[in-house]
Design a protein around this motif. Sequence first.
Motif, PDB file in Angstrom:
ATOM      1  N   TYR A  23      -2.102 -10.439 -16.366  1.00  0.00           N
ATOM      2  CA  TYR A  23      -0.955 -10.114 -15.535  1.00  0.00           C
ATOM      3  C   TYR A  23      -1.202  -8.787 -14.831  1.00  0.00           C
ATOM      4  N   GLY A  24      -0.801  -8.746 -13.599  1.00  0.00           N
ATOM      5  CA  GLY A  24      -1.022  -7.538 -12.819  1.00  0.00           C
ATOM      6  C   GLY A  24      -0.013  -7.416 -11.699  1.00  0.00           C
ATOM      7  N   MET A  25      -0.131  -6.322 -10.994  1.00  0.00           N
ATOM      8  CA  MET A  25       0.805  -6.016  -9.920  1.00  0.00           C
ATOM      9  C   MET A  25       0.046  -5.614  -8.676  1.00  0.00           C
ATOM     10  N   VAL A  26       0.646  -5.867  -7.538  1.00  0.00           N
ATOM     11  CA  VAL A  26       0.173  -5.269  -6.299  1.00  0.00           C
ATOM     12  C   VAL A  26       1.369  -4.578  -5.663  1.00  0.00           C
ATOM     13  N   ILE A  27       1.238  -3.299  -5.429  1.00  0.00           N
ATOM     14  CA  ILE A  27       2.345  -2.536  -4.857  1.00  0.00           C
ATOM     15  C   ILE A  27       1.994  -2.158  -3.424  1.00  0.00           C
ATOM     16  N   ASP A  28       2.810  -2.619  -2.498  1.00  0.00           N
ATOM     17  CA  ASP A  28       2.583  -2.324  -1.091  1.00  0.00           C
ATOM     18  C   ASP A  28       3.220  -0.980  -0.764  1.00  0.00           C
ATOM     19  N   LEU A  29       2.382   0.031  -0.628  1.00  0.00           N
ATOM     20  CA  LEU A  29       2.902   1.385  -0.438  1.00  0.00           C
ATOM     21  C   LEU A  29       3.557   1.562   0.928  1.00  0.00           C
ATOM     22  N   ASP A  30       3.212   0.690   1.859  1.00  0.00           N
ATOM     23  CA  ASP A  30       3.822   0.802   3.179  1.00  0.00           C
ATOM     24  C   ASP A  30       5.258   0.274   3.174  1.00  0.00           C
ATOM     25  N   ARG A  31       5.621  -0.404   2.102  1.00  0.00           N
ATOM     26  CA  ARG A  31       7.000  -0.883   1.974  1.00  0.00           C
ATOM     27  C   ARG A  31       7.813  -0.027   1.012  1.00  0.00           C
ATOM     28  N   CYS A  32       7.158   0.880   0.309  1.00  0.00           N
ATOM     29  CA  CYS A  32       7.885   1.676  -0.680  1.00  0.00           C
ATOM     30  C   CYS A  32       8.546   2.860   0.005  1.00  0.00           C
ATOM     31  N   PRO A  89      -7.830  -6.785   2.245  1.00  0.00           N
ATOM     32  CA  PRO A  89      -8.761  -5.705   2.597  1.00  0.00           C
ATOM     33  C   PRO A  89      -8.168  -4.307   2.411  1.00  0.00           C
ATOM     34  N   ASN A  90      -6.845  -4.203   2.467  1.00  0.00           N
ATOM     35  CA  ASN A  90      -6.267  -2.863   2.319  1.00  0.00           C
ATOM     36  C   ASN A  90      -5.837  -2.564   0.881  1.00  0.00           C
ATOM     37  N   ALA A  91      -6.274  -3.402  -0.049  1.00  0.00           N
ATOM     38  CA  ALA A  91      -5.900  -3.186  -1.448  1.00  0.00           C
ATOM     39  C   ALA A  91      -6.889  -2.256  -2.133  1.00  0.00           C
ATOM     40  N   PHE A  92      -6.392  -1.483  -3.036  1.00  0.00           N
ATOM     41  CA  PHE A  92      -7.267  -0.568  -3.789  1.00  0.00           C
ATOM     42  C   PHE A  92      -6.636  -0.300  -5.137  1.00  0.00           C
ATOM     43  N   ARG A  93      -7.403   0.324  -5.999  1.00  0.00           N
ATOM     44  CA  ARG A  93      -6.855   0.713  -7.291  1.00  0.00           C
ATOM     45  C   ARG A  93      -7.045   2.207  -7.494  1.00  0.00           C
ATOM     46  N   LEU A  94      -6.188   2.769  -8.321  1.00  0.00           N
ATOM     47  CA  LEU A  94      -6.271   4.200  -8.591  1.00  0.00           C
ATOM     48  C   LEU A  94      -7.484   4.479  -9.474  1.00  0.00           C
ATOM     49  N   LYS A 129      -5.084  -3.139 -13.831  1.00  0.00           N
ATOM     50  CA  LYS A 129      -4.528  -4.392 -13.317  1.00  0.00           C
ATOM     51  C   LYS A 129      -3.386  -4.143 -12.340  1.00  0.00           C
ATOM     52  N   VAL A 130      -3.197  -2.875 -11.972  1.00  0.00           N
ATOM     53  CA  VAL A 130      -2.207  -2.573 -10.942  1.00  0.00           C
ATOM     54  C   VAL A 130      -2.968  -2.190  -9.681  1.00  0.00           C
ATOM     55  N   TYR A 131      -2.692  -2.933  -8.616  1.00  0.00           N
ATOM     56  CA  TYR A 131      -3.325  -2.677  -7.329  1.00  0.00           C
ATOM     57  C   TYR A 131      -2.312  -2.031  -6.392  1.00  0.00           C
ATOM     58  N   TYR A 132      -2.813  -1.323  -5.421  1.00  0.00           N
ATOM     59  CA  TYR A 132      -1.961  -0.745  -4.395  1.00  0.00           C
ATOM     60  C   TYR A 132      -2.472  -1.202  -3.042  1.00  0.00           C
ATOM     61  N   ARG A 133      -1.583  -1.192  -2.061  1.00  0.00           N
ATOM     62  CA  ARG A 133      -1.995  -1.576  -0.709  1.00  0.00           C
ATOM     63  C   ARG A 133      -1.421  -0.587   0.283  1.00  0.00           C
ATOM     64  N   SER A 134      -2.201  -0.283   1.282  1.00  0.00           N
ATOM     65  CA  SER A 134      -1.663   0.494   2.383  1.00  0.00           C
ATOM     66  C   SER A 134      -2.575   0.338   3.584  1.00  0.00           C
TER      67      SER A 134
END
Lengths: 196, 256, 409, 706
Positions: free
Chosen positions: B11-20, B215-220, B229-234
């Motif tokens: 289980y994981g997450m993708v957080i779209d930072l452009d929407r936060c 393509p704009n996804a990355f991890r810390l 397992k938490v991804y971020y996007r921007s």
Amino acid sequence: MKNRAWLTFAVGLLAALGGGWFAVPWAMYRRSEQPVQFSHRVHTSEAVGLSCQDCHALSDGGKFGGIPRLETCAPCHAEPQGKSADEKRFINEYVAKNREVQWLVYARQPENVYFSHAPHIRLAGLKCEQCHGQHGTTDRLRTFERNRISTYPRDVEGYSLVRLQPSRWNEGMKMDDCSRCHHERGVEESCLTCHK
Amino acid sequence: MNTAHKPKARYGMVIDLDRCNGCGGCAAACAVENNVPPAAPKASDRTGLTWMRIYRAENGRSFPENRTAFFPISCQHCGAHTPCVSVCPQNAVDINPETGVVSQIPPRCLGCRYCMTACPFHARYFNWSDPEWPRDMENALNPDVSVRMRGVVEKCNFCHSRWQAAVAKAAANGKREIDPADYVPACVEACPTEAIAFGNLDDPRSEVSRQSRAPNAFRLLAKLGTDPKVYYRSDRDWVRRMGDTDVAYESEASRG
Amino acid sequence: MDKGLIRRGIRRCSTGQFLAWLTPWVAMLGFGVLAIGLCLVKGLNQTNMDNRFAFGLWIFLDLTIIALGAGAFFTGFLLYILRREELRAVINSAVVIGFICYSGAILVLMVDVGQPLRAWFTFWHPNVHSMLTEVTFCITCYLTVLAIEYAPIMLKNRQLRKVPSFLVFEFELHKVMPVFAAVGTFLSFFHQGSLGGLYGVLHGRPFAYREGFAIWPSTFFLFILSAIATGPAFVLLTTWMVSKVARKELVRKNVYSLLAKISGWLLIVYVGFKSIDTLVWLNRTAPLSGVSPIRFYAWAPFDIWLLFVEIAGFGLLPALIFLSPARRRSVPWMIAGSLLACAGVATNRFVMTIQTLAVPTLKFEPFMLYYPSWQEVATFLFVVAYGVILYSLSFRYLTLFPQERDLQH
Amino acid sequence: MTMNVSRRDVLRFTAGGAVGAMMTPAPWKALDDVAIWTQNWSWIPKPPKGPVTMRATACALCPAGCPVQARCIGGLPVSMHAASGGGLCPLGLTGHHLPYHPARVVRPLRLFHDGPGSRRIPVQIDAAVAAAAGAIRGAKATSRTVAVIDMRPGRSVSWGWQRFLATVPRGAYVPAPAREGSRFPSGVDLDSIRTIVSFRAPLAEEWGPPQLQKRLLDRRVNLIQIEPTHSPTAAIAGRWLAAQPGSEAALAMAIASQLHEGTAGPGEGMTPEIASALTGIPAETIAATAREIVQKGPALVVAEEGLGRAADAAIVELNTLLGHSVVAQTDLLAPFAGEPIAPATELEVIEDSSIALLLLDMSGGDAPFPWPLVRRKLAPKAIVIALSPFLAGTATHADYIVPTLPYLETLLEIPTPFDSTAARLTISAPLLPPRHAAVDPVKFLRAITRDLPGQWTKSEELMRARVSRIHERGEGNVGEKSVADFASADEMWEGLLAGTPWTGAAAAQTRVSVPHQATLSRGQAGPAGSAGWPSLLPALSEKDRSLMTAVTGRPPRQKIASSEQRADGRGAIDGGVVAVNAPLTLVIRTPRDVTASAAVSPVMTKLYRESGLRRSPEVAVVNPATARQLGLAAGRRAKLLIEGGALPVVIATDHAVMPGVVEMTAGPDAIALGERGARGRPGILDVVTADASGSWRTVAARLVEA
């Protein structure tokens, strides 16, 4: 003189042994009786014919109902069924006043434990007796014992002081007991399987 | 090592930072769902309990070239060399083989806080005080999550109680697989802009797996090799660079 | 009043004087008890530690005093295994200091953990991958060893000797002391190492993380080296301080210079390895984690000067002092060297514990600092007071320095 | 035989005992049990047990009125969820905590404001009633004003107040500015908007229902944020213009003048170059922004309230010029037709020192405005009575507090929100039994006056009367069901209690381009007749017009006050930007928490105190460069000096804040938040006053070391 020295030592030893094996385990528990006596045997007898699930049901969401609430008992017990003093008291004190009975739950797990009956009954096919023993055929409710320090009910903690015997229902429902069964059945587990 | 085996689901997450927009709904929902107590007297941003914490990241330029982005950070549920799992002296932390969720079991925790020093995401929190709610507010606590005592570490577990409920529901219907709709963490549910996607990363059809491959996804701190397992996007370059390992260097930013 | 307890032929101050000496330390002890009580009853919110500084003053000082306590096992190792008989003059004192350091550290740890009543879980449900498990097991075992080593010293007391069975017991213990010294050495090596490993394994903290040999990061070995290099210096330092307080010679000069020489050689070796390690870390390990290492030192309070001071000022300099025969003939020089060496090990432990946590890992997090609360300081002062009192009692009633009686005349 | 027990015997016995004890389970079990005890400490709160149910209601904490589902254990809510999926705001997510809030008023209180820490004593309700009734009599005798500030205009209870005020000679009904509605033309069809030009409106943080932001994001609406701070809204905006605070009017006019390319019309004469000098934004950026607004399709201009009359007027001009799509909202009927009611008025038009009795209706929530603006209107010995569930927010200024029931313990009404294109009525049904005694606002109203006709005695009766009227008219739907399909008004009432709102028939969409006077007169329809934008705008006075002309009519050649000149005290446009010796500009932000509710859940400390997400109200934020100039470091205590007075503050530095600006947030006292018995300290809204331009969000300020 030498003998006396050893004797004093032995007296101390014996006193501690007695205390440790008998007095302390006895003093460790607070005993209380259930608010109302109840016979599982009568209810599961052919005359009444109830099964465990009739009162201890599992909802569609998989949540276990636990001890039945008054609304389950009231339909049959609007009028006294029999002449026992407990029956009379149950009708007068609880059914008539619509007051829930504060049952003491033998198998109540502590707050940090997550346990769902659904996977154990529906998926693993366990029988009630495997964990709760012959509770369903008893004539009266046992004295409820609670550990004064840990606050665990005795059924959860187990009745044996040494816990060396293989799995038996009254060996308790502590973590090791759950774990042992899981290991025997090859259930993959982690802390979060049973903790919340 | 116990962190090595591959879980059934990841289980994981993708957080779209452009929407936060940093509203904090996720943090509030998390606190409600997981019975995280209000701040103890004198508790601060350094001693608080925020399983989901929103950090403000800046591009380091001065006004008006400065830009801000919000990083909601919870436990990243590292899948490899999980820093906290290996250091706990008494196995109060492990990885659930069925979900890949990194656990934290307060009743086992000794409170040594070694896991906190090990965690590069500062995602673990210590109960510096006993939990306290205003009088009678315990009636508003969630019975599916136990309340922690002082002296133990706690952190996000992807609302594991919701997974347990989903499993029980499936089991009641004789099923071993849960319905994905039944398992959505509180922060994901609460996000008003739907910036967070959640699900099984190993399921190629899932939204979360699709987004994690964007393509704009990355991890810390990806270079640390902990396989979060938490991804971020921007879409913003400077925001993506914020995920890198390099430490902040501005002395002005320091707080005493 | 307590004459009967004092070894025959040894001059000790009057009981009144002794009690006057103890009074401030007992007061400090009481102050510490208050702080410890607050921490245990109210929780660790009494400290200034926080989620970033999950480890604080206590861990730093624990690591430091355990490193300084290394004098006990290392002196034992030199005496019983390597047969440096000169060190018999300080072994008893070293054992008592070791015992104080280790028991004090464990005491503080019990306050430091959030749930001390669950501390035994580590033995019952150990995670064998954790360096902390290794530390817990080794320290506990070694404290037992130290207690066993302490026992014969205690049993030699004038009054206790009167019990025949104690005398027999003491004699038997004495025969097996080399065994305990060996066991102690082994355990100590391991936990000094695992204390270093504690930080070295943190691959989430590029500032602390080190590559190494098998499961042990380089800090594992560096901690052992720095501890055994500083241990003799600390024995030297304490012996000198006790002789100053007691206003008398306790050991012959050659003991001092032997300790200094041992310390000096080990320091040189340590500084060498530490330098290599630092270069590897800066040029290889840290960049592999994605950090340009200069960033570690980008913040003024913990600038790169700290690294130079630690290695050159507190490592190389005392080593050079100790290795110069001329300087070794001068007590003030040796004391200065010892102080520098001890400061070096303290700095190293500070850097590994506090600075590691001050350096942020997330790019948008700032450098941070924390200041201990009075409760933290007082808890540590409790250990200091406890150590002084226990040592004073031992010094007064037990034979910590066998040469003392001869040197009196 | 005599036994001489020696010390050695005791030792031997003890040794034997110790060895023996080790051979029993007792010590080991004690060790285990003690460890288990630490896992089950009795003082750790225990969550409730009981059957799980989901119950529907509507969130009444802000005018958005989101439909919510409460997850209940044994009938008591333990978490709140958006009814139709999607998220909720932090306030709504924690709304079920409010009934347990430590600031709950449990009995009527008398507050004394005679010292630094004002005293409060419990009183009988009769005392508050007598004080109010006496004040009404006194007002009639001395021709003074009786005023009601209604924090949630448009409710049936609001109509009750207006009905009451019509019976007193000088009754003034003042709807408090309800944030989103105040400067936002209600009834706009947002789905047709492609560009939003926002003058300091905190859209991303708290604007309307949370789902609205998702809608705007999904549709990739181009947001142009004009704000002196790189705020959360600026962070997600397509374009951020860091205009000098106080120069909003100039910027709006410059954009307007670009739109009609300098021909006669609004903003005439305000060239980008002049505006650039005033706003600090490059002229080409202003021109580019104007082009962008035109190119990207239908645009809407929104603004934070409190920016001043000139800014308000200029923004209306701009909006009018852009001609946004408007749907005329159908009326939300009043409970009773044809009865005389007091019209809504502005606080500003009330004479100073004239109010003898002020009632603050906080039964539906709170609203932020500077208290000094109200205080000025109070006559000597005026009585201020707050009807509020909490001793928090505006209620702390009252002389008496009459406890009302909070959200989830009582029926609350949410009138049409601003983002609705049709009239809407939502009922928030209670989910909890009342935990403390409380007074129904209408009952209180009946108690203080005998002159009120009608039979209604409870809020619920007014609400039901309104529903009856809506049912009679037969328009609109409750959820999927048409009003006409409800057999009776009672049946429709039950439907509303289930959490489903009534929505009136949507009128046809029209694209309007009307002169701003016309726009100004078009108030939000409702029982109050004038709630929401732009009713709160005063019709432009002659003075305002001349102010406008000062900008629009100024020939371009004429020298415009540059920023240097502004610094020495010559207000160029609004007059309120600077004052002598006040080198800083104070900018005030008001989050939804203070906008919507007097009290917030203690769990909100996660956002305020336990993370860096939101600023605590005692924090004054400045740019690091400004802090350096002032010689003030972050974390230092300082004193903020403004026209209204001084306020102790703690300095924080942030690159997001414009140099020369000091930013403060009104809101819950995050230090006191969640702590038992803690009282909020004075905040910025307790001291700030409006300047000559009518602005209180931008005022001159100084920061000095404390």
